[in-house]
Design an enzyme around this catalytic site. Structure first.
Site, PDB file in Angstrom:
ATOM      1  CE  LYS A 184      42.886  65.697 -61.432  1.00  0.00           C
ATOM      2  NZ  LYS A 184      42.834  65.071 -62.762  1.00  0.00           N
ATOM      3  CD  GLU A 259      39.886  54.702 -49.589  1.00  0.00           C
ATOM      4  OE1 GLU A 259      40.530  53.628 -49.633  1.00  0.00           O
ATOM      5  OE2 GLU A 259      39.159  55.012 -48.640  1.00  0.00           O
ATOM      6  CB  CYS A 293      43.304  50.006 -55.613  1.00  0.00           C
ATOM      7  SG  CYS A 293      41.570  49.784 -55.209  1.00  0.00           S
ATOM      8  CD  GLU A 394      49.124  49.979 -57.042  1.00  0.00           C
ATOM      9  OE1 GLU A 394      49.521  51.157 -57.031  1.00  0.00           O
ATOM     10  OE2 GLU A 394      47.982  49.637 -56.701  1.00  0.00           O
TER      11      GLU A 394
HETATM   12  P1  NAD Z   1      47.583  58.929 -59.897  1.00  0.00           P
HETATM   13  O1  NAD Z   1      48.003  59.109 -58.497  1.00  0.00           O
HETATM   14  O2  NAD Z   1      48.582  59.101 -60.970  1.00  0.00           O
HETATM   15  O3  NAD Z   1      46.391  59.932 -60.259  1.00  0.00           O
HETATM   16  C1  NAD Z   1      45.192  59.955 -59.541  1.00  0.00           C
HETATM   17  C2  NAD Z   1      44.559  61.317 -59.697  1.00  0.00           C
HETATM   18  O4  NAD Z   1      45.408  62.289 -59.099  1.00  0.00           O
HETATM   19  C3  NAD Z   1      44.364  61.749 -61.148  1.00  0.00           C
HETATM   20  O5  NAD Z   1      43.140  62.443 -61.267  1.00  0.00           O
HETATM   21  C4  NAD Z   1      45.526  62.697 -61.361  1.00  0.00           C
HETATM   22  O6  NAD Z   1      45.299  63.664 -62.363  1.00  0.00           O
HETATM   23  C5  NAD Z   1      45.632  63.343 -60.003  1.00  0.00           C
HETATM   24  N1  NAD Z   1      46.942  63.943 -59.707  1.00  0.00           N
HETATM   25  C6  NAD Z   1      48.154  63.608 -60.187  1.00  0.00           C
HETATM   26  N2  NAD Z   1      49.109  64.428 -59.689  1.00  0.00           N
HETATM   27  C7  NAD Z   1      48.487  65.307 -58.876  1.00  0.00           C
HETATM   28  C8  NAD Z   1      48.913  66.403 -58.076  1.00  0.00           C
HETATM   29  N3  NAD Z   1      50.196  66.778 -58.021  1.00  0.00           N
HETATM   30  N4  NAD Z   1      47.999  67.077 -57.352  1.00  0.00           N
HETATM   31  C9  NAD Z   1      46.705  66.723 -57.386  1.00  0.00           C
HETATM   32  N5  NAD Z   1      46.227  65.712 -58.141  1.00  0.00           N
HETATM   33  C10 NAD Z   1      47.105  64.999 -58.875  1.00  0.00           C
HETATM   34  O7  NAD Z   1      46.891  57.498 -59.976  1.00  0.00           O
HETATM   35  P2  NAD Z   1      46.284  56.792 -61.262  1.00  0.00           P
HETATM   36  O8  NAD Z   1      47.426  56.310 -62.092  1.00  0.00           O
HETATM   37  O9  NAD Z   1      45.247  57.648 -61.880  1.00  0.00           O
HETATM   38  O10 NAD Z   1      45.532  55.555 -60.588  1.00  0.00           O
HETATM   39  C11 NAD Z   1      46.186  54.395 -60.213  1.00  0.00           C
HETATM   40  C12 NAD Z   1      46.446  54.376 -58.727  1.00  0.00           C
HETATM   41  O11 NAD Z   1      45.238  54.565 -58.017  1.00  0.00           O
HETATM   42  C13 NAD Z   1      46.995  53.048 -58.264  1.00  0.00           C
HETATM   43  O12 NAD Z   1      48.038  53.256 -57.354  1.00  0.00           O
HETATM   44  C14 NAD Z   1      45.804  52.404 -57.568  1.00  0.00           C
HETATM   45  O13 NAD Z   1      46.148  51.454 -56.618  1.00  0.00           O
HETATM   46  C15 NAD Z   1      45.121  53.588 -56.981  1.00  0.00           C
HETATM   47  N6  NAD Z   1      43.703  53.311 -56.690  1.00  0.00           N
HETATM   48  C16 NAD Z   1      43.325  53.125 -55.374  1.00  0.00           C
HETATM   49  C17 NAD Z   1      42.009  52.813 -55.052  1.00  0.00           C
HETATM   50  C18 NAD Z   1      41.584  52.601 -53.625  1.00  0.00           C
HETATM   51  O14 NAD Z   1      40.391  52.615 -53.357  1.00  0.00           O
HETATM   52  N7  NAD Z   1      42.480  52.419 -52.689  1.00  0.00           N
HETATM   53  C19 NAD Z   1      41.069  52.707 -56.080  1.00  0.00           C
HETATM   54  C20 NAD Z   1      41.471  52.904 -57.398  1.00  0.00           C
HETATM   55  C21 NAD Z   1      42.803  53.206 -57.689  1.00  0.00           C
END
Ligand code: NAD
Length: 500
Positions: A184, A259, A293, A394
């Site tokens: 997804k 992650e 991230c 963050e």
């Molecule tokens: P997010 O948590 O809002 O969304 C990530 C994914 O989760 C999206 O596909 C979203 O649709 C899905 N999602 C949201 N709610 C959900 C639920 N209730 N159930 C299942 N899936 C759900 O994050 P974002 O805004 O897309 O990305 C930014 C975040 O990602 C930042 O916190 C960043 O640090 C983190 N990130 C971490 C890494 C790493 O390797 N540690 C890499 C990239 C981004």
């Protein structure tokens, strides 16, 4: 690689559909994607409802339980992944441009990401055939081995900041190990994942081995995390969503890797070359407009060089060329979405209210080029107290806080003083201090006199609330396997534990 452009070459006005059981299908609804550089409509994409997510899961289940993929030899899976890597390279120009149009980041970054995604598939193509398992001498007449087997159906949920690269980090090890997947992508940036599905179809991946479901988290991600038919969930995203996923995965105690976010420190001692340290500081925070991230979002600087560091960093930050990702002059693009732009602007307001001093930026560029796009200028806050929200939370945008320290002990304490533990860096020319400080930093990814270098060969993931488990490297492959011990009795005689 692609030449830089000002007008898009790639065709976005076409169907963008779900990919379930080897077929492209219409969604239950549609979403309008916005180009973050212009604020205008980019295209429409199909989105799934819960029933379609369930169809995708069932397809992956059938492909794992009855399909050919898990039964292929490691050499055969490896050969497929090598072909996939080559195809991504062949299509890199188109993929990079799509990524720039969809997510906003400059072409020079998306071109790099496409090369990195291909390299990730190639790395796991190689690793698939390398020796694994153990042979163990046990105190019995037995041949005992330990083997690694695929986990089964893997749900994979990824964010918008590195769309295709995150898909590669998830799919490459999962496929190498013989799993089947339901991926997804983020609802904001699904385009390169759909293009990847087209490549997988062209390469004749057996039906159902990879399925791509599009849509928002609660509608599409949640059923994936909750499903009893899914054996593992791999998630990259925010801590808030990570906790929801971990809860949802309890339904069948599926394996979970997370992650999550970061607030990573870059510690700068007085014995550095100031220009080099400032150059890395800019790279650490403003790459991908801070939407990384592992971004170096907290500069911790020795008080004796603090004023000079702040002055130099502010001067250079002001010169960063902000603009549309397709413009060859652009060094930093827009943020991914209006929502993200508003979130970052809100944090800037919070920082001001908390009493931090805005040294540079905090505003949005003006002029025709920027109209309706989601741009924010590179921003630096100074005079920050450690308990301020802009220091602890963050922000995920082009905003950095610069704090000072008086001693190595204080630097370490500040470095470790958040809930996160993803990354950290130390800049010094004293090799023993470098070792001491890196050892003391509670984070999964660290650098000395460097920042942001990542390797498919090395584990990626965080301490503390930055996550569970590791991706990439051999650790990443192991995370997609179960471990089985096999005991072969060489002398099968009755044991007479119970009287005959
Ligand atoms: P997010 O948590 O809002 O969304 C990530 C994914 O989760 C999206 O596909 C979203 O649709 C899905 N999602 C949201 N709610 C959900 C639920 N209730 N159930 C299942 N899936 C759900 O994050 P974002 O805004 O897309 O990305 C930014 C975040 O990602 C930042 O916190 C960043 O640090 C983190 N990130 C971490 C890494 C790493 O390797 N540690 C890499 C990239 C981004």
């Amino acid at each position: 690689m692609a030449q830089t452009l000002t007008a898009p070459k790639v065709k976005v006005d076409r169907k963008w559909q779900l990919w379930i059981d080897g077929k492209f299908v219409e969604g239950a609804s549609q979403r309008t994607l916005i180009n973050p550089a212009t604020g205008k409509e980019l295209c429409k994409v199909a989105e799934a409802n819960k029933a379609q997510v369930e169809l995708a899961i069932k397809a992956a289940r059938k492909a794992f339980d009855h399909g050919p993929w898990p039964k292929l030899t490691a050499q055969e899976r490896s050969a497929f992944l090598y072909k996939l890597a080559a195809k991504i390279e062949e299509n890199a120009d188109e993929l990079a441009e799509l990524e720039t149009l969809n997510g906003g980041k400059p072409l020079r970054e998306t071109q790099f990401d496409m090369a990195d995604a291909a390299a990730c598939f190639r790395y796991y193509a190689g690793l698939a055939t390398k020796p694994t398992g153990q042979s163990i001498d046990v105190p019995a007449a037995s041949v005992t081995t330990v083997v690694r087997e695929p986990i089964g159906v893997c749900g994979q949920i990824i964010p918008w900041n590195y769309p295709l690269l995150m898909a590669a980090w998830k799919l490459a090890p999962a496929l190498a190990a013989g799993n089947t997947c339901v991926l997804k992508p983020s609802e904001y940036t699904p385009l390169t994942a759909i293009k990847l599905a087209e490549i997988l179809q062209e390469l004749e991946l057996p039906n159902g081995v990879v399925n791509i479901v599009l849509g928002d988290g609660p509608t599409v991600g949640q059923p994936l995390a909750e499903s009893l038919l899914v054996d593992k969930i791999a998630f990259t995203g925010s801590i808030k969503t990570g906790k929801i996923i971990a809860q949802a995965a309890l339904t069948n105690l599926k394996k979970v890797t997370l992650e999550l976010g970061g607030k990573s420190p870059m510690v700068v001692f007085a014995d550095v070359d100031l220009d080099t340290a400032v150059d890395y500081a800019l790279f650490a925070i403003y790459t991908n407009a801070g939407q990384v991230c592992s971004a170096g979002s907290r500069m911790l600087v020795d008080e004796s060089i603090y004023p000079a560091f702040v002055k130099k960093m502010a001067e250079r930050a002001k010169k960063i060329k902000v603009g549309p990702g397709l413009d060859s002059e652009t060094e930093m693009g827009p943020l991914v979405s209006e929502q993200q732009m508003k979130r970052v602007l809100e944090y800037i307001e919070i920082g001001k209210k908390e009493g931090a001093k805005l040294e540079v930026g905090g505003d949005q560029p003006t002029g025709e080029k920027y109209q309706n796009g989601y741009y924010i200028n590179p921003t630096i806050f100074v005079n920050c107290k450690n308990d301020m929200r802009i220091v602890q939370e963050e922000i995920f945008g082009p905003v950095v806080v610069i704090q000072k320290f008086a001693s190595e002990e204080e630097a370490i304490e500040l470095a470790n003083s958040t809930a996160f533990g993803l990354a950290g860096a130390v800049f010094t020319s004293d090799v023993t201090r470098a070792h001491r400080v890196v050892k003391a930093i509670r984070a999964g990814i660290t650098w000395v006199n460097g920042y942001h270098s990542t390797y498919n060969e090395c584990p990626w993931g965080g301490y503390k609330q930055s996550g569970w488990g590791r991706e990439l490297g051999t650790f990443g492959l192991e995370a997609y396997t179960e471990v089985k011990q096999v005991n072969i009795n060489l002398d099968p005689q009755p044991v007479h534990w119970f009287k005959p």
